[in-house]
Design a protein around this motif. Sequence first.
Motif, PDB file in Angstrom:
ATOM      1  N   GLN A  31       0.483  -1.300  -0.298  1.00 20.56           N
ATOM      2  CA  GLN A  31      -0.055  -0.289  -0.033  1.00 20.56           C
ATOM      3  C   GLN A  31       0.440   1.287  -0.422  1.00 20.56           C
ATOM      4  O   GLN A  31       0.553   2.177  -0.047  1.00 20.56           O
ATOM      5  N   SER A  32       2.075   1.195   0.961  1.00 23.49           N
ATOM      6  CA  SER A  32       2.933   2.595   0.752  1.00 23.49           C
ATOM      7  C   SER A  32       3.649   2.665  -0.674  1.00 23.49           C
ATOM      8  O   SER A  32       4.129   3.335  -1.210  1.00 23.49           O
ATOM      9  N   MET A  33       4.047   1.771  -1.351  1.00 22.33           N
ATOM     10  CA  MET A  33       3.940   1.891  -3.090  1.00 22.33           C
ATOM     11  C   MET A  33       2.896   2.402  -3.227  1.00 22.33           C
ATOM     12  O   MET A  33       3.742   3.717  -4.278  1.00 22.33           O
ATOM     13  N   ALA A  34       1.915   1.977  -3.362  1.00 21.21           N
ATOM     14  CA  ALA A  34       0.940   2.831  -4.369  1.00 21.21           C
ATOM     15  C   ALA A  34       0.679   4.316  -3.588  1.00 21.21           C
ATOM     16  O   ALA A  34       0.216   5.324  -4.661  1.00 21.21           O
ATOM     17  N   ALA A  35       0.715   4.495  -2.483  1.00 21.35           N
ATOM     18  CA  ALA A  35       0.843   6.039  -1.690  1.00 21.35           C
ATOM     19  C   ALA A  35       1.856   6.646  -2.132  1.00 21.35           C
ATOM     20  O   ALA A  35       1.792   8.170  -2.010  1.00 21.35           O
ATOM     21  N   VAL A  89       4.714   6.869  -0.913  1.00 22.12           N
ATOM     22  CA  VAL A  89       5.402   7.330   0.422  1.00 22.12           C
ATOM     23  C   VAL A  89       7.040   7.122   0.826  1.00 22.12           C
ATOM     24  O   VAL A  89       7.096   6.403  -0.620  1.00 22.12           O
ATOM     25  N   SER A  90       7.560   7.419   1.218  1.00 19.55           N
ATOM     26  CA  SER A  90       9.366   7.920   0.942  1.00 19.55           C
ATOM     27  C   SER A  90       9.652   6.064   1.048  1.00 19.55           C
ATOM     28  O   SER A  90       9.176   5.503   1.776  1.00 19.55           O
ATOM     29  N   ALA A  91      10.521   5.682  -0.556  1.00 19.49           N
ATOM     30  CA  ALA A  91      11.577   4.579   0.181  1.00 19.49           C
ATOM     31  C   ALA A  91      11.789   4.455   1.127  1.00 19.49           C
ATOM     32  O   ALA A  91      11.632   3.013   1.964  1.00 19.49           O
ATOM     33  N   ARG A  92      12.272   5.063   2.508  1.00 19.03           N
ATOM     34  CA  ARG A  92      12.871   5.263   3.673  1.00 19.03           C
ATOM     35  C   ARG A  92      11.971   4.304   4.182  1.00 19.03           C
ATOM     36  O   ARG A  92      11.351   3.993   5.929  1.00 19.03           O
ATOM     37  N   ARG A  93       9.955   4.638   4.222  1.00 24.81           N
ATOM     38  CA  ARG A  93       9.384   3.959   5.246  1.00 24.81           C
ATOM     39  C   ARG A  93       8.417   2.797   4.491  1.00 24.81           C
ATOM     40  O   ARG A  93       8.877   2.899   5.197  1.00 24.81           O
ATOM     41  N   GLN A  94       9.060   2.774   2.672  1.00 22.78           N
ATOM     42  CA  GLN A  94       8.823   1.353   2.434  1.00 22.78           C
ATOM     43  C   GLN A  94       9.930   0.941   2.828  1.00 22.78           C
ATOM     44  O   GLN A  94       9.228  -0.649   3.238  1.00 22.78           O
ATOM     45  N   THR A  95      11.117   1.014   3.176  1.00 21.95           N
ATOM     46  CA  THR A  95      11.957  -0.232   4.069  1.00 21.95           C
ATOM     47  C   THR A  95      11.737  -0.218   5.297  1.00 21.95           C
ATOM     48  O   THR A  95      12.082  -1.166   5.496  1.00 21.95           O
ATOM     49  N   GLU A  96      11.031   0.538   6.146  1.00 22.67           N
ATOM     50  CA  GLU A  96      10.880   0.507   7.600  1.00 22.67           C
ATOM     51  C   GLU A  96       9.629  -0.360   7.173  1.00 22.67           C
ATOM     52  O   GLU A  96       9.830  -1.413   8.553  1.00 22.67           O
ATOM     53  N   LEU A  97       8.727  -0.678   7.197  1.00 20.99           N
ATOM     54  CA  LEU A  97       7.610  -1.194   6.932  1.00 20.99           C
ATOM     55  C   LEU A  97       8.158  -3.132   6.615  1.00 20.99           C
ATOM     56  O   LEU A  97       7.234  -3.799   7.150  1.00 20.99           O
ATOM     57  N   ALA A  98       9.129  -3.128   5.472  1.00 17.82           N
ATOM     58  CA  ALA A  98       9.526  -4.266   5.265  1.00 17.82           C
ATOM     59  C   ALA A  98      10.057  -5.226   6.244  1.00 17.82           C
ATOM     60  O   ALA A  98      10.373  -6.119   7.069  1.00 17.82           O
ATOM     61  N   GLU A  99      10.984  -3.704   6.718  1.00 12.83           N
ATOM     62  CA  GLU A  99      11.956  -4.253   8.510  1.00 12.83           C
ATOM     63  C   GLU A  99      11.088  -4.272   9.712  1.00 12.83           C
ATOM     64  O   GLU A  99      11.503  -6.406  10.023  1.00 12.83           O
ATOM     65  N   PHE A 100       9.864  -4.139   9.526  1.00 18.07           N
ATOM     66  CA  PHE A 100       8.388  -4.450  10.704  1.00 18.07           C
ATOM     67  C   PHE A 100       8.439  -5.902   9.874  1.00 18.07           C
ATOM     68  O   PHE A 100       7.855  -6.598  11.108  1.00 18.07           O
ATOM     69  N   ALA A 133     -10.449  -1.166  -0.922  1.00 13.48           N
ATOM     70  CA  ALA A 133     -10.676  -0.067  -2.373  1.00 13.48           C
ATOM     71  C   ALA A 133     -11.488   0.726  -2.421  1.00 13.48           C
ATOM     72  O   ALA A 133     -11.514   1.774  -3.810  1.00 13.48           O
ATOM     73  N   ASP A 134     -12.646   1.044  -1.734  1.00 11.45           N
ATOM     74  CA  ASP A 134     -13.585   1.688  -1.667  1.00 11.45           C
ATOM     75  C   ASP A 134     -12.948   3.157  -1.264  1.00 11.45           C
ATOM     76  O   ASP A 134     -13.470   4.751  -1.728  1.00 11.45           O
ATOM     77  N   ALA A 135     -11.533   3.535  -0.956  1.00  7.49           N
ATOM     78  CA  ALA A 135     -10.753   5.041  -0.904  1.00  7.49           C
ATOM     79  C   ALA A 135      -9.892   5.061  -2.419  1.00  7.49           C
ATOM     80  O   ALA A 135      -9.016   3.740  -2.195  1.00  7.49           O
ATOM     81  N   GLY A 136      -8.589   5.770  -2.017  1.00  2.45           N
ATOM     82  CA  GLY A 136      -7.901   6.759  -2.595  1.00  2.45           C
ATOM     83  C   GLY A 136      -6.476   5.731  -2.138  1.00  2.45           C
ATOM     84  O   GLY A 136      -6.762   4.915  -0.763  1.00  2.45           O
ATOM     85  N   PRO A 137      -5.579   5.485  -2.792  1.00  6.68           N
ATOM     86  CA  PRO A 137      -4.068   4.782  -2.007  1.00  6.68           C
ATOM     87  C   PRO A 137      -3.794   5.462  -1.031  1.00  6.68           C
ATOM     88  O   PRO A 137      -3.959   4.523   0.433  1.00  6.68           O
TER      89      PRO A 137
END
Lengths: 230, 264
Positions: B60-64, B66-77, B113-117
């Motif tokens: 979802q963060s990729m679709a929205a 958000v920063s690559a740093r935050r995407q990396t954090e989510l993967a780490e989580f 799906a009823d909302a934007g990314p």
Amino acid sequence: VIWAWATRFELILTLLIPGPSPPRVYVWQRDWTPAPYHTHDLPCFFLLVRVPEAWQAQRHEVAMSHRPDRAEIHRRALRAAAAVASFTAACGAADTTVAGAADAAADASDVAVAAADQTATADAKNDVATAELPAADVAADALADVAGTDAVAPDDASDVALSGDGHGAKPDCTTAPNGPCCPLLGAWCAAEYPADSQAATDCQFGPGFNGSTGCSPWGPPAPPAMARLA
Amino acid sequence: MMLDLRQEAARLATELTDMPGQTGLPGLTAHEREAAIRTWRGRMVNEHISARVFGVLLGQSMAAGVSARRQTELAEFAMEELRHARQCASVVHALGGDAQAPMPELPEVPLHADAGPLEALLRNVLSVCCLSETVAVSLIRSETLEIAPPSLKKLLDAILADESGHARFGWSLLEEMAPLDADLAARLSEYLPVALDHLVRHELAHLPAHDGLGQAAADVGVCSGVAARHLLRDTIETVIVPGLERYGLAAHAAWRQVQGRAVV
């Protein structure tokens, strides 16, 4: 520690490696075969093994010497959560409106554990000197509020129907946030099942207990889809 | 399907050197031991399956955008949750239990799906990070204050640090996006009652009904469900609701709506 001593029959070499419990003790005879135990060796072995065990037990006692009471645990846990939620407050903002955020800054040890990033920890420690806050009062009020005013329906002992045989139906405390229901359930289970039995454990852990209950479910569940509450 | 972490548990359990019953330390009764094993086995399962929640948030963060740093954090989580599962399994092993359990049903993580990314991502971040993980921080913190064996406390402290990071991800994302667009804030406010109701139902369904099984059990992580329920409510009322209000979300109204349903 290495030393040797002579028994009546042979020279025995003993190697004691201190460290994490249990201490490791290796004993060889002169020909490097494992040494047999002899009655007259037992005092030595007692010293070798029991003394380090006593040290270990003493360390354990020291670790447990300060047991916070329930109110303190509650207060410090809330501080930890507040430190996490009050992102800017934990980093030094003075005008936060997040309840409990200042309390969090006042307890650097909680912030240190709760906050993953080092900046927050350092800044929170800086805040300690200036933050004189009524954390205990907040916690006490919260506890008093919980204890005094929250007898919601399923939690009230009077709502648990007791049948004529004096034993009654099993209390359902699944949706009870606090109050007398839980001890009542404990008493019900104690009367129903033998002490220390598996059935008693299952009973006390609450309705629908499936092994996934602890003090916290921890891992976040899948979020809900959008809906309107009835 | 079974979740079998026995091998990893046996390897990691060597770090738990001062558990009850080990050399020179008092043991647990069969009753206490069984309760502790069940508790940690339950945590093992919950931590393992929660990794998938962060996996979805990553997408979802990729679709929205958000920063690559935050995407990396989510993967780490997600990785951290899997590691927590292995750590909990090691406690099961150290207590003499079997670190395997049936995998529960895995509810689908909603993509909204009823909302934007961005709104879809924020709904899940609110539910996961600002609600569930913030409550987890307070509950785990209380447990770290009760746990006795130093090696077990060290393990739980490490887990707490990770959970704090998960919660802070949500709060710091709100901070980063502040002030929220008024329309977006209004739509997220509509989601809040659903998310809060879900949180309370989930927690109350899992928290034990008993008021603790004694000090020896508390020493190894079996604490009072009554105290945990107090803490749940106070965390919502004194931390989460005011925190969300600060970002323009109608959290007080949402909480009143949930309380009106007589669950808490």
